[in-house]
Design a protein around this motif. Structure first.
Motif, PDB file in Angstrom:
ATOM      1  N   CYS A   1       0.904  -1.314   0.183  1.00 37.65           N
ATOM      2  CA  CYS A   1       0.037   0.173  -0.046  1.00 37.65           C
ATOM      3  C   CYS A   1       0.969   1.277  -0.014  1.00 37.65           C
ATOM      4  O   CYS A   1       2.095   1.461   0.562  1.00 37.65           O
ATOM      5  CB  CYS A   1      -1.050   0.137   1.114  1.00 37.65           C
ATOM      6  SG  CYS A   1      -2.073   1.449   1.103  1.00 37.65           S
TER       7      CYS A   1
ATOM      8  N   THR B   1       1.895   1.097   4.910  1.00 40.27           N
ATOM      9  CA  THR B   1       1.657  -0.030   5.939  1.00 40.27           C
ATOM     10  C   THR B   1       2.516  -0.929   5.727  1.00 40.27           C
ATOM     11  O   THR B   1       2.716  -1.506   4.560  1.00 40.27           O
ATOM     12  CB  THR B   1       0.128  -0.498   5.653  1.00 40.27           C
ATOM     13  OG1 THR B   1      -0.484   0.932   5.862  1.00 40.27           O
ATOM     14  CG2 THR B   1      -0.356  -1.436   6.519  1.00 40.27           C
TER      15      THR B   1
ATOM     16  N   TYR C   1      -2.272  -3.444  -3.348  1.00 47.21           N
ATOM     17  CA  TYR C   1      -3.163  -3.556  -1.905  1.00 47.21           C
ATOM     18  C   TYR C   1      -3.200  -2.113  -1.484  1.00 47.21           C
ATOM     19  O   TYR C   1      -2.269  -1.357  -1.575  1.00 47.21           O
ATOM     20  CB  TYR C   1      -2.403  -4.299  -1.073  1.00 47.21           C
ATOM     21  CG  TYR C   1      -2.825  -4.344   0.392  1.00 47.21           C
ATOM     22  CD1 TYR C   1      -4.371  -4.933   0.457  1.00 47.21           C
ATOM     23  CD2 TYR C   1      -2.312  -3.726   1.321  1.00 47.21           C
ATOM     24  CE1 TYR C   1      -4.831  -4.655   1.909  1.00 47.21           C
ATOM     25  CE2 TYR C   1      -2.581  -3.659   2.627  1.00 47.21           C
ATOM     26  CZ  TYR C   1      -4.257  -4.140   2.864  1.00 47.21           C
ATOM     27  OH  TYR C   1      -4.917  -3.968   4.164  1.00 47.21           O
TER      28      TYR C   1
ATOM     29  N   LYS D   1      -8.662  -3.427  -1.734  1.00 44.44           N
ATOM     30  CA  LYS D   1      -8.599  -3.736  -0.257  1.00 44.44           C
ATOM     31  C   LYS D   1      -8.522  -5.119   0.031  1.00 44.44           C
ATOM     32  O   LYS D   1      -8.356  -5.738   1.070  1.00 44.44           O
ATOM     33  CB  LYS D   1      -9.995  -3.116   0.216  1.00 44.44           C
ATOM     34  CG  LYS D   1     -10.198  -1.832   0.042  1.00 44.44           C
ATOM     35  CD  LYS D   1     -11.324  -1.144   0.855  1.00 44.44           C
ATOM     36  CE  LYS D   1     -12.553  -2.045   0.745  1.00 44.44           C
ATOM     37  NZ  LYS D   1     -13.778  -1.334   1.633  1.00 44.44           N
TER      38      LYS D   1
ATOM     39  N   THR E   1      -5.064  -0.163   1.805  1.00 38.30           N
ATOM     40  CA  THR E   1      -5.702  -0.359   3.380  1.00 38.30           C
ATOM     41  C   THR E   1      -7.143   0.499   3.071  1.00 38.30           C
ATOM     42  O   THR E   1      -7.119   1.227   2.217  1.00 38.30           O
ATOM     43  CB  THR E   1      -4.928   0.294   4.567  1.00 38.30           C
ATOM     44  OG1 THR E   1      -4.588   1.893   4.026  1.00 38.30           O
ATOM     45  CG2 THR E   1      -3.625  -0.420   4.678  1.00 38.30           C
ATOM     46  N   GLU E   2      -8.120   0.352   4.158  1.00 39.39           N
ATOM     47  CA  GLU E   2      -9.190   1.004   3.926  1.00 39.39           C
ATOM     48  C   GLU E   2      -8.937   2.488   4.252  1.00 39.39           C
ATOM     49  O   GLU E   2      -9.617   3.038   3.180  1.00 39.39           O
ATOM     50  CB  GLU E   2     -10.126   0.631   5.275  1.00 39.39           C
ATOM     51  CG  GLU E   2     -11.572   1.183   5.075  1.00 39.39           C
ATOM     52  CD  GLU E   2     -12.539   0.597   4.264  1.00 39.39           C
ATOM     53  OE1 GLU E   2     -13.244   1.569   3.795  1.00 39.39           O
ATOM     54  OE2 GLU E   2     -12.544  -0.425   3.919  1.00 39.39           O
TER      55      GLU E   2
END
Length: 144
Positions: free
Chosen positions: A30, A34, A64, A82, A66-67
């Motif tokens: 991401c 992260t 990828y 996600k 993250t929210e």
């Protein structure tokens, strides 16, 4: 496509791990920094096939998310990014339409292929989804 489960990696520990001939774990991380990275082996396989088909470098712009990062970039509420099963890619010196056309034939009656001005979205969802967003407005299409 083999339907293998999504794998979880650590960018710090596994970032340099080779997932296929041309892709490493860190390419799927991401953009928010992260450490955790979700990656579908099925997605890696599809991207490697695209790389092999064109014989040119594939750059992953976004994989990828993250929210929080997905919200920040105004991603769809149920974005496949996600879940670690999507990537926005650019193939060196190949038009996004040409990449979308090949991805469409590769994925057959499943997966997502989205066409944008400067990149192609590829995902390995179970259902089939095709769209063209080059105009800035998303339009569903049946193929490319």
């Amino acid at each position: 496509m083999n339907g293998a489960a999504v794998k979880v990696y650590s960018k710090a520990k596994d970032g340099g791990k080779q997932l296929s001939a041309n892709f490493k774990v860190r390419e799927f991380c991401c953009q928010d920094g992260t450490d955790t990275i979700f990656v579908s082996p099925e997605l890696v396989s599809a991207l490697q096939k695209i790389r092999d088909h064109f014989g040119k470098a594939v750059t992953i712009n976004s994989a990828y998310r993250t929210e929080a990062h997905n919200k920040k970039v105004s991603g769809a509420a149920y974005s496949q990014h996600k879940y670690g099963i999507a990537a926005d890619i650019a193939v060196k010196d190949v038009a996004p339409l040409e990449v979308a056309q090949y991805a469409h034939t590769l994925l057959g009656n499943r997966g997502g292929v989205g066409l944008y001005k400067t990149f192609t979205h590829v995902d390995v969802r179970a259902a089939k989804s095709r769209w063209d967003q080059r105009s800035g407005k998303q339009v569903a299409v049946s193929g490319f």
